[in-house]
Design an enzyme around this catalytic site. Sequence first.
Site, mmCIF file in Angstrom:
data_model
loop_
_atom_site.group_PDB
_atom_site.id
_atom_site.type_symbol
_atom_site.label_atom_id
_atom_site.label_comp_id
_atom_site.label_asym_id
_atom_site.label_seq_id
_atom_site.Cartn_x
_atom_site.Cartn_y
_atom_site.Cartn_z
ATOM 1 N N GLY A 1 -14.073 -3.920 0.276
ATOM 2 C CA GLY A 1 -15.430 -3.390 0.450
ATOM 3 C C GLY A 1 -15.755 -2.325 -0.584
ATOM 4 O O GLY A 1 -16.848 -2.280 -1.142
ATOM 5 N N ARG B 1 0.823 -1.222 0.000
ATOM 6 C CA ARG B 1 0.000 0.000 0.000
ATOM 7 C C ARG B 1 0.851 1.263 0.000
ATOM 8 O O ARG B 1 0.479 2.263 -0.603
ATOM 9 C CB ARG B 1 -0.932 -0.002 1.204
ATOM 10 C CG ARG B 1 -2.042 -1.010 0.997
ATOM 11 C CD ARG B 1 -2.966 -1.087 2.163
ATOM 12 N NE ARG B 1 -4.107 -1.914 1.793
ATOM 13 C CZ ARG B 1 -5.002 -2.359 2.644
ATOM 14 N NH1 ARG B 1 -4.916 -2.046 3.923
ATOM 15 N NH2 ARG B 1 -6.005 -3.105 2.234
ATOM 16 N N LYS C 1 -21.021 -16.235 0.818
ATOM 17 C CA LYS C 1 -22.454 -15.974 0.951
ATOM 18 C C LYS C 1 -23.076 -15.217 -0.199
ATOM 19 O O LYS C 1 -22.506 -14.250 -0.685
ATOM 20 C CB LYS C 1 -22.680 -15.134 2.210
ATOM 21 C CG LYS C 1 -22.351 -15.819 3.497
ATOM 22 C CD LYS C 1 -22.953 -14.985 4.609
ATOM 23 C CE LYS C 1 -22.200 -15.077 5.890
ATOM 24 N NZ LYS C 1 -22.187 -13.796 6.571
ATOM 25 N N GLY D 1 -9.835 -8.177 -1.780
ATOM 26 C CA GLY D 1 -10.063 -9.258 -0.819
ATOM 27 C C GLY D 1 -9.435 -10.576 -1.227
ATOM 28 O O GLY D 1 -8.305 -10.607 -1.723
HETATM 29 P P1 AMP Z 1 -15.966 -14.121 0.782
HETATM 30 O O1 AMP Z 1 -15.434 -13.481 2.013
HETATM 31 O O2 AMP Z 1 -17.427 -13.983 0.604
HETATM 32 O O3 AMP Z 1 -15.186 -13.777 -0.470
HETATM 33 O O4 AMP Z 1 -15.786 -15.684 1.018
HETATM 34 C C1 AMP Z 1 -14.549 -16.274 1.136
HETATM 35 C C2 AMP Z 1 -14.664 -17.502 1.955
HETATM 36 O O5 AMP Z 1 -15.590 -18.389 1.365
HETATM 37 C C3 AMP Z 1 -13.364 -18.229 2.045
HETATM 38 O O6 AMP Z 1 -12.934 -18.224 3.382
HETATM 39 C C4 AMP Z 1 -13.698 -19.625 1.559
HETATM 40 O O7 AMP Z 1 -13.092 -20.631 2.326
HETATM 41 C C5 AMP Z 1 -15.187 -19.696 1.692
HETATM 42 N N1 AMP Z 1 -15.760 -20.694 0.788
HETATM 43 C C6 AMP Z 1 -15.612 -20.755 -0.529
HETATM 44 N N2 AMP Z 1 -16.222 -21.841 -1.026
HETATM 45 C C7 AMP Z 1 -16.763 -22.504 0.010
HETATM 46 C C8 AMP Z 1 -17.526 -23.705 0.144
HETATM 47 N N3 AMP Z 1 -17.855 -24.426 -0.933
HETATM 48 N N4 AMP Z 1 -17.916 -24.043 1.366
HETATM 49 C C9 AMP Z 1 -17.600 -23.311 2.458
HETATM 50 N N5 AMP Z 1 -16.889 -22.176 2.404
HETATM 51 C C10 AMP Z 1 -16.470 -21.759 1.194
#
Ligand code: AMP
Length: 394
Positions: free
Chosen positions: A374, A39, A200, A351
């Site tokens: 974000g 950064r 999610k 991220g």
């Molecule tokens: P995000 O913060 O929404 O980008 O989500 C990232 C997180 O989603 C990571 O820590 C991954 O381990 C988790 N993730 C991705 N695919 C899966 C899955 N099939 N089941 C459970 N966790 C998952």
Amino acid sequence: MNYAKKSIEDIGTAGKKVLVRCDFNVPQDENGEITADTRIVGALPTIKYLADKGAKIILCSHLGRPKGKVDPKYSLKPVAERLSALLGKTVALAADVVGEDAKAKAAALKDGDIMLLENVRFHAEEEKNDPAFAKELASLAEIYVNDAFGTAHRAHASTAGVADYLPAVCGFLIQKEIGIMGKALEDPKRPFVAVLGGAKVSDKIGVIKNLILKCDTIIIGGAMAYTFKKAAGRNIGTSRFEEDKLDYAREVMVRAVGMGVGFMLPIDHVCADHFGEDATPVPCKHIAEGMMGLDIGPKTVEKYSAALKNAGTVVWNGPMGVFEIPAFAEGTKAIAKAIAESDAVSIIGGGDSAAAVEQLGFADKMTHISTGGGASLEFLEGLELPGIACLLDK
Ligand code: AMP
């Protein structure tokens, strides 16, 4: 949102005091040593340009979460030292933000000099975007430059409030973010493919809503895929999904069909009977009872890679599986590779996907890796970012 904003190249800065909001929120170890200076390095082009123009430069940033109180643990001292080393000239650190020392140091600046204010979050007024605090901060300078994309989605005093009192323009980092991502949203080279993954659906609702209006194809991976799969009536075993988002997922899929947007879900998986480092990966076409999907399978990789190969623009946000565990990282790796190898304008939303691309050594093959997690999500949602909206229009 208007993405055509004035930059430091559109305003005379010679001999002027310029307040530059940077993102120096660097990772540190337990001794306060900076563990990655990406950064700081990223901010250098803007700082050097201003110094070359003969501006009097007052840098400011937050670091960590001191919660509105002075806390030496969150001092920007290590940042001032690293900046001095990288620039080959002393960057003096003020003992405060808008106090006597900051004011005296700012007043004593000569053309081309650079100083750094203490952590702006030592004042609770910063995150409250308190107008009196913003005005005081602004009084140190004659021009405001925002170059902190990572906090551009926050309406804080140093990210937006000061623009009420000073002519405000962007630095090179924000200029690049809005130039590339703004173009992708407004006038993308087609086909425009979005790759969305991660944990999610609920985190990505706004992004899906906006991108479905702009994209030709949406590719889904990660745990998110299982909410869609379940909504489509598939057996997902014990895979992670969101019960309260099933209706939304159904609605999205119907809308995609109605709008002629390709909506791709995994056609095979890498499963395990539990989640963990010690889990044994089992490739499968259909998820058996008691098993959970933890990565996209090889056939899905093939299908997604083919779609990415012909893409004109790709936006990627979120891993395809539990990429932190090597046995379930192959899907994410393969997608990173497919994007790196395609001729598309490739944009990696910050991220996890940015970290994955960097770890895998594909960073220099991407058109743009966003510096804000974000902020880049909100940008892709089509939301107005206060730290950008406050800048002068071109
Ligand atoms: P995000 O913060 O929404 O980008 O989500 C990232 C997180 O989603 C990571 O820590 C991954 O381990 C988790 N993730 C991705 N695919 C899966 C899955 N099939 N089941 C459970 N966790 C998952």
